[in-house]
Design an enzyme around this catalytic site. Structure first.
Site, PDB file in Angstrom:
ATOM      1  N   SER A 107      23.070 -56.244  22.134  1.00 15.91           N
ATOM      2  CA  SER A 107      24.702 -56.176  21.810  1.00 15.91           C
ATOM      3  C   SER A 107      25.117 -57.029  20.761  1.00 15.91           C
ATOM      4  O   SER A 107      25.062 -58.090  21.090  1.00 15.91           O
ATOM      5  CB  SER A 107      25.602 -55.890  23.074  1.00 15.91           C
ATOM      6  OG  SER A 107      26.583 -55.204  22.521  1.00 15.91           O
TER       7      SER A 107
ATOM      8  N   ASP B 235      28.264 -58.274  19.707  1.00 14.91           N
ATOM      9  CA  ASP B 235      29.599 -58.291  20.014  1.00 14.91           C
ATOM     10  C   ASP B 235      30.566 -59.410  19.344  1.00 14.91           C
ATOM     11  O   ASP B 235      30.238 -60.457  19.404  1.00 14.91           O
ATOM     12  CB  ASP B 235      29.796 -58.486  21.266  1.00 14.91           C
ATOM     13  CG  ASP B 235      28.830 -57.552  22.340  1.00 14.91           C
ATOM     14  OD1 ASP B 235      28.952 -56.451  22.057  1.00 14.91           O
ATOM     15  OD2 ASP B 235      28.399 -58.012  23.298  1.00 14.91           O
TER      16      ASP B 235
ATOM     17  N   SER C 166      26.645 -52.532  20.561  1.00 12.33           N
ATOM     18  CA  SER C 166      27.416 -53.414  19.616  1.00 12.33           C
ATOM     19  C   SER C 166      28.968 -53.031  20.032  1.00 12.33           C
ATOM     20  O   SER C 166      29.344 -51.820  20.446  1.00 12.33           O
ATOM     21  CB  SER C 166      27.082 -53.556  18.518  1.00 12.33           C
ATOM     22  OG  SER C 166      25.748 -53.942  18.325  1.00 12.33           O
TER      23      SER C 166
END
Length: 343
Positions: free
Chosen positions: A277, A279, A239
């Protein structure tokens, strides 16, 4: 070849200069007037490498600030984000920590906010995370209310610590040890200074913990090649949290456009934007209320400033980090300062 006998240094000290725009005096998010940063580091030298990072706008004391959140990939926990989306207002400092500590951290931010508004009955803490479980025993959830309050109450101006500190103590990115990084840019909006334009600052702070192949100004830097025998860290969750602050007068919609560019900038350093992830970018403005917003056709300098500041913040998060061995004996290696790749 390590600089200064092994001392870790920022990208610019290695000759890695991102873009042509000038930085603020500290090249940090704290170049934006009234933006403070505090860290609490939880590191027992063995199984715990985690912590808290707080970004505290002083002008929040006068009420909410225009703000936006952009979700590049929503596999993450960003407590409070839907109300920011709905109202376009930031009501709390931004606190970053580890995935399984995010909920206790949000409760601690609530304690902080309630102490400042004794008559309040609704609050919206904004707390994000990345997963530092590769190097830290994340299930122990070691972050306490006191750790969060210390980061908030200890937040200051000046150059924030970078690398293995606060919420970046146990993070890895792009195959290497990473952490916290920051950078800033100064740009003129509304025409040049001679045409009555206004100089503003854009600052970025990143908690880097994402996958991909490190790329420095277009040059790939694979950990397997530059650190002999290194195994690429495979964290359980990849992340990135990015906080963008500016004193440019912008409403929530325009700040959303800046936040999108912050996530785009991850691609410049080689992000894989993996399925797992989380983000996220959070952008807010500290401009005094009532100032007319920068019109859309004049946003290009701010877009460029965000892209460059985030790219450099991510590089600083890596270049300032140190090799760390943590939970289960796993090791994440620092980026070596090898001129073949970085010069």
């Amino acid at each position: 070849m390590h600089a200064h006998g092994g001392e870790r240094v920022r990208a610019r000290s290695l000759g890695v200069v991102v873009g042509a725009l000038p930085t603020g005096p500290l090249n940090a998010i704290t170049d934006v007037p009234g933006v403070l940063v505090g860290h609490t580091t939880v590191d027992d030298g063995a199984d715990l490498h985690t912590g808290v990072t707080a970004i505290v706008p002083e002008s929040l004391a006068g009420g909410g600030l225009p703000a936006a959140v952009h979700t590049g990939n929503g596999y993450g926990k960003l407590v409070g984000s839907t109300q920011v989306d709905e109202l376009g207002v930031l009501e709390s400092p931004v606190v970053l920590t580890a995935t399984l500590s995010v909920f206790r951290a949000a409760d601690a931010v609530l304690t902080y906010l309630m102490g400042r508004r004794p008559d309040g009955v609704s609050f919206n803490p904004l707390v994000g995370e990345t997963n530092d479980g590769f190097l830290s025993d994340i299930r122990r959830r070691p972050v306490t209310e006191r750790h969060v309050l210390d980061a908030l109450e200890g937040a200051t101006g000046g150059l924030p610590a970078e690398g293995c500190v606060g919420a970046g103590t146990g993070t890895t990115a792009l195959g290497f040890k990473a952490g916290i990084g920051t950078s800033s840019r100064r740009v003129t909006v509304g025409g040049g200074a001679a045409a009555g334009g206004t100089e503003v600052t854009v600052g970025a702070l990143a908690q880097a913990n994402f996958g991909g192949l490190l790329t420095v100004r277009g040059v790939p830097v694979p950990v397997e090649e530059v650190v002999p025998g290194a195994r690429r860290p495979e964290p359980p969750g990849n992340s990135c949290m990015i906080v963008v602050a500016t004193d440019a007068p912008l409403d929530a919609r325009r700040l959303g456009r800046l936040a999108r560019r912050a996530v785009f900038a991850m691609g410049r350093v080689g992000a894989s934007y993996a399925q797992g992830s989380g983000d996220y970018a959070i952008a807010f403005s500290t401009a005094p209320p009532g100032a007319p917003a920068v019109p859309d056709p004049a946003l290009d300098p701010l877009f460029a400033a965000v892209m460059d500041a985030v790219e450099e913040a991510l590089l600083n998060s890596l270049f300032m980090a140190t090799t760390t061995t943590g939970f289960a004996g796993r090791t994440a290696h620092a980026v070596p300062y090898d001129r073949r790749y970085l010069g």
